[in-house]
Scaffold this active site. Structure first.
Site, mmCIF file in Angstrom:
data_model
loop_
_atom_site.group_PDB
_atom_site.id
_atom_site.type_symbol
_atom_site.label_atom_id
_atom_site.label_comp_id
_atom_site.label_asym_id
_atom_site.label_seq_id
_atom_site.Cartn_x
_atom_site.Cartn_y
_atom_site.Cartn_z
ATOM 1 C CE LYS A 19 47.214 39.486 40.590
ATOM 2 N NZ LYS A 19 47.258 40.956 40.508
ATOM 3 N N GLY A 58 44.738 47.660 46.621
ATOM 4 C CA GLY A 58 44.227 48.575 47.629
ATOM 5 C C GLY A 58 45.256 49.382 48.381
ATOM 6 C CG ASN A 92 50.888 48.511 38.422
ATOM 7 O OD1 ASN A 92 50.370 48.099 37.410
ATOM 8 N ND2 ASN A 92 51.829 49.437 38.361
#
Length: 258
Positions: free
Chosen positions: A100, A188, A209
């Site tokens: 990522k 978000g 997370n």
């Protein structure tokens, strides 16, 4: 089975979870298990996965034989730093190439620096990495990242760690409509309803997370997020009824009344 396919590999769960911000590795394992996630992301610059031989390693708590690791470049602010971090990750994880990419613009908002992100993506793809990339909700940038060769684009719903939910569903919808690779909301999400809305829009998955780790009960929240992602996906596939200001059409039959 409605599976999520990333870089040619199928996953039954569309929820990806981070491994940071928990009280300890034990809580991390419990939350990940409860979420049902198969892909876990780890910040290489902040979490020990073998760099520090004398410290507990996340690899012992979440064995790579059971989970797909997604090393990330959290804390990187330019392309060179991000590339160097993922080169280290590949070495630590014996050639693992699914990563990522996130290149941040500043430490206050953690908003992506798309110029540096595009630069890093080009380098990483050329180096043989399968790049899932955190980006803004700009449809043009998302298209450019796909053209570079990224295997998934991951636009933010709102700022990292904000819990503000999806602030611009219209841009997300445009990205989803035009993408030929998976689109996953990254950043978000604050609670289960946010996750359900993202999936109802047609997102292929969600990475989160803080929404789980910062909850009062992370284990219970992980369970809630698992169910929300499933429900949102099923609602998207089912196709919701059209919205109307009002309707004169009753929900029950009007013929054959006594």
């Amino acid at each position: 089975m409605d599976e999520l396919v990333i870089a040619g590999k199928a996953y039954s769960s569309r929820l990806l979870v981070g491994t940071g911000k928990y009280r300890d590795f034990g809580e991390t394992r419990l939350a990940v298990d409860e979420s049902g996630a198969e892909i876990v992301t780890v910040a290489i610059r902040r979490t020990n996965i073998g760099q520090n031989k004398d410290e507990p390693s996340l690899l012992d708590i979440l064995p790579p034989s059971q989970y797909t690791y997604l090393p990330n470049t959290a804390g990187c602010y330019d392309a060179k730093e991000a590339v160097r971090t993922l080169m280290l990750a590949r070495e630590l994880l014996d050639g693992h190439d699914l990563v990522k990419l996130e290149v941040l613009g500043d430490p206050k908002t953690l908003y992506p620096n798309v110029v540096e992100t595009l630069d890093a993506a080009k380098t990483l793809v050329k180096e043989g990495f399968k790049v899932m990339v955190y980006t803004s909700d700009d449809p043009i940038v998302a298209r450019q990242l796909e053209e570079i060769g990224c295997v998934a684009v991951m636009p933010l719903a709102s700022l990292i760690g904000s819990g503000m939910g999806i602030l611009n569903p219209w841009n997300l919808a445009i990205i989803i409509e035009n993408a030929n690779i998976p689109v996953l909301v990254d950043a978000g999400v604050g609670t289960a309803s946010d996750a359900a809305i993202a999936m109802e829009l047609g997102c292929d998955g969600i990475l989160m997370n803080t929404a789980i780790a910062a909850a009062k009960n992370p284990i219970l929240m992980a369970s809630a997020m698992k169910k929300a992602v499933i429900a949102g996906r099923e609602a998207y596939l089912a196709g919701r009824m059209p919205k109307k200001l009002y309707s004169a059409s009753p929900s029950s039959p009007t013929t054959g009344l006594i």
